[in-house]
Motif scaffolding. Structure first.
Motif, PDB file in Angstrom:
ATOM      1  N   VAL A 291      12.487  -2.961  -9.131  1.00  0.00           N
ATOM      2  CA  VAL A 291      13.428  -3.748  -9.618  1.00  0.00           C
ATOM      3  C   VAL A 291      12.828  -4.559 -10.618  1.00  0.00           C
ATOM      4  N   LYS A 292      11.979  -5.353 -10.412  1.00  0.00           N
ATOM      5  CA  LYS A 292      11.232  -6.085 -11.504  1.00  0.00           C
ATOM      6  C   LYS A 292       9.671  -6.089 -11.102  1.00  0.00           C
ATOM      7  N   ASP A 293       9.056  -5.369 -12.258  1.00  0.00           N
ATOM      8  CA  ASP A 293       7.511  -5.170 -12.126  1.00  0.00           C
ATOM      9  C   ASP A 293       6.773  -6.423 -12.706  1.00  0.00           C
ATOM     10  N   ASP A 294       6.461  -7.311 -11.667  1.00  0.00           N
ATOM     11  CA  ASP A 294       5.577  -8.502 -12.280  1.00  0.00           C
ATOM     12  C   ASP A 294       4.142  -8.209 -11.910  1.00  0.00           C
TER      13      ASP A 294
ATOM     14  N   TYR B 296       0.747  -1.287   0.033  1.00  0.00           N
ATOM     15  CA  TYR B 296       0.137  -0.114   0.001  1.00  0.00           C
ATOM     16  C   TYR B 296       0.839   1.187   0.137  1.00  0.00           C
ATOM     17  N   ALA B 297       2.188   1.199   0.270  1.00  0.00           N
ATOM     18  CA  ALA B 297       2.968   2.380   0.535  1.00  0.00           C
ATOM     19  C   ALA B 297       3.759   2.556  -0.766  1.00  0.00           C
ATOM     20  N   PRO B 298       3.550   3.740  -1.429  1.00  0.00           N
ATOM     21  CA  PRO B 298       4.394   3.850  -2.744  1.00  0.00           C
ATOM     22  C   PRO B 298       5.708   4.295  -2.487  1.00  0.00           C
ATOM     23  N   ILE B 299       6.474   4.024  -3.590  1.00  0.00           N
ATOM     24  CA  ILE B 299       7.933   3.935  -3.394  1.00  0.00           C
ATOM     25  C   ILE B 299       8.445   5.435  -2.510  1.00  0.00           C
ATOM     26  N   GLU B 300       7.847   6.491  -2.853  1.00  0.00           N
ATOM     27  CA  GLU B 300       8.382   7.652  -2.244  1.00  0.00           C
ATOM     28  C   GLU B 300       8.328   7.626  -0.684  1.00  0.00           C
ATOM     29  N   GLN B 301       7.598   6.601  -0.086  1.00  0.00           N
ATOM     30  CA  GLN B 301       7.647   6.474   1.393  1.00  0.00           C
ATOM     31  C   GLN B 301       8.626   5.564   2.014  1.00  0.00           C
TER      32      GLN B 301
ATOM     33  N   ALA C 239      -9.524  -5.186  -3.206  1.00  0.00           N
ATOM     34  CA  ALA C 239     -11.057  -5.675  -2.924  1.00  0.00           C
ATOM     35  C   ALA C 239     -11.409  -6.284  -4.218  1.00  0.00           C
ATOM     36  N   ILE C 240     -10.955  -5.937  -5.257  1.00  0.00           N
ATOM     37  CA  ILE C 240     -11.275  -6.672  -6.664  1.00  0.00           C
ATOM     38  C   ILE C 240     -10.649  -8.171  -6.609  1.00  0.00           C
ATOM     39  N   THR C 241      -9.320  -8.169  -6.476  1.00  0.00           N
ATOM     40  CA  THR C 241      -8.526  -9.347  -6.673  1.00  0.00           C
ATOM     41  C   THR C 241      -8.548 -10.251  -5.283  1.00  0.00           C
ATOM     42  N   GLY C 242      -8.715  -9.606  -4.349  1.00  0.00           N
ATOM     43  CA  GLY C 242      -8.614 -10.500  -3.085  1.00  0.00           C
ATOM     44  C   GLY C 242      -7.012 -10.561  -2.450  1.00  0.00           C
ATOM     45  N   ARG C 243      -6.222  -9.848  -2.872  1.00  0.00           N
ATOM     46  CA  ARG C 243      -5.057  -9.948  -2.633  1.00  0.00           C
ATOM     47  C   ARG C 243      -4.117  -8.508  -2.776  1.00  0.00           C
ATOM     48  N   THR C 244      -3.177  -8.299  -1.633  1.00  0.00           N
ATOM     49  CA  THR C 244      -2.507  -7.148  -1.823  1.00  0.00           C
ATOM     50  C   THR C 244      -1.501  -7.048  -3.196  1.00  0.00           C
ATOM     51  N   PRO C 245      -1.437  -5.760  -3.600  1.00  0.00           N
ATOM     52  CA  PRO C 245      -0.573  -5.658  -4.791  1.00  0.00           C
ATOM     53  C   PRO C 245       0.902  -5.993  -4.327  1.00  0.00           C
ATOM     54  N   PRO C 246       1.968  -6.217  -5.174  1.00  0.00           N
ATOM     55  CA  PRO C 246       3.067  -6.568  -5.027  1.00  0.00           C
ATOM     56  C   PRO C 246       3.884  -5.138  -4.149  1.00  0.00           C
ATOM     57  N   PRO C 247       4.763  -5.242  -3.460  1.00  0.00           N
ATOM     58  CA  PRO C 247       5.365  -3.884  -2.715  1.00  0.00           C
ATOM     59  C   PRO C 247       5.891  -3.014  -3.813  1.00  0.00           C
ATOM     60  N   SER C 248       5.963  -1.869  -3.629  1.00  0.00           N
ATOM     61  CA  SER C 248       6.090  -0.929  -4.720  1.00  0.00           C
ATOM     62  C   SER C 248       7.803  -0.921  -4.782  1.00  0.00           C
ATOM     63  N   VAL C 249       8.572  -1.253  -3.674  1.00  0.00           N
ATOM     64  CA  VAL C 249      10.111  -1.379  -3.862  1.00  0.00           C
ATOM     65  C   VAL C 249      10.510  -2.533  -4.853  1.00  0.00           C
ATOM     66  N   GLY C 250       9.641  -3.617  -4.791  1.00  0.00           N
ATOM     67  CA  GLY C 250      10.133  -4.734  -5.718  1.00  0.00           C
ATOM     68  C   GLY C 250       9.600  -4.539  -6.969  1.00  0.00           C
TER      69      GLY C 250
END
Length: 261
Positions: free
Chosen positions: A245-248, A201-206, A231-242
């Motif tokens: 490096v590699k956006d999957d 939930y925290a963007p990279i600038e944090q 809410a839509i997918t039932g899962r947390t998005p991947p961390p912004s830091v990751g």
């Protein structure tokens, strides 16, 4: 009765407020259910109590565990006070109101309405299927309005997540909780990033104090979008830091298209 060792005993009084039970105890504060004897109503009473830095002494006094913690404790207290004053200025149905605020016992208190409801995190667990567009729009309209009010005063929440938005019992109105300003200041001073950030939930600038990566309204917008994604997918998005490096991360348009309904 002391709960968790740090909470004020049930039945004790702070100003005109009598503590009836502990609603929640986190690392940076304690929230009590209290009876307001002046206006005869139940309220939520929040006390600044960073358990890693301070402990409860005699006569309800809060004192630092060690002198080396004093500066951090004081900075957190100042931030808690500023947050109370800030919230007291705002008047929006999706922002928590602050009725009163004062300093006592070496710490500070703020009084807010006692609101019953369930967090979005809890609510999503009970839904048989992902929420539809109408549900999400009912959530987003008041929350984006509330952020507009905040951002208009150059104030940012910085901690929007499914467990920080409550759906008020009865109306279902979303309410943005816990600005956690004291927590952020303490985290900044102790470099305890794990304490103050919610991965996904925290963007990279944090994550880094890089001048070119300023925090702003977009910081909250990213977090709110992450809540909708969850809410839509039932899962947390991947961390912004990751993702840097590699956006999957799979865009919602693709994910939701593959989901029936």
């Amino acid at each position: 009765r002391h709960e968790g060792g740090n909470a004020l005993p049930v039945g004790s009084r702070q100003a005109e407020f009598e503590i009836t039970r502990v609603l929640g105890e986190g690392g940076f504060g304690i929230v009590y259910l209290a009876r307001d004897h002046a206006l005869e109503r139940m309220v939520a009473l929040k006390e600044y109590m960073p358990s890693a830095l301070a402990l409860r002494g005699e006569g309800s006094q809060v004192r630092v565990r060690s002198e080396r913690h004093r500066d951090t404790f004081e900075a957190g207290l100042k931030s808690f006070i500023n947050e109370a004053r800030l919230l007291a200025q705002f008047d929006h149905p999706s922002l928590v109101k602050v009725y009163r605020f004062w300093e006592a016992n070496g710490t500070a208190f703020m009084v807010m309405p006692f609101i019953e409801g369930r967090t979005i995190k809890e609510t999503l667990k009970t839904l048989p299927e992902p929420p539809g567009e109408a549900w999400l729009m009912e959530l987003l309209a008041p929350l984006t309005e509330a952020l507009l009010v905040l951002h208009g005063e150059h104030c940012y929440h910085r901690d929007i997540a499914p467990d920080n938005i409550i759906l008020v019992a009865g109306s279902g109105r979303p309410l943005l909780l816990d600005f956690g300003a004291a927590r952020r200041v303490i985290g900044d001073m102790t470099q305890a990033l794990t304490v103050i950030l919610k991965p996904g939930y925290a963007p990279i600038e944090q994550y880094a104090e890089v001048p070119s990566m300023k925090q702003g309204p977009w910081t909250d917008v990213y977090a709110l979008a992450a809540v909708v994604y969850c809410a839509i997918t039932g899962r947390t998005p991947p961390p912004s830091v990751g993702r840097m490096v590699k956006d999957d991360h799979i865009p919602l348009a693709q994910l939701a298209a593959a989901t029936p309904g």
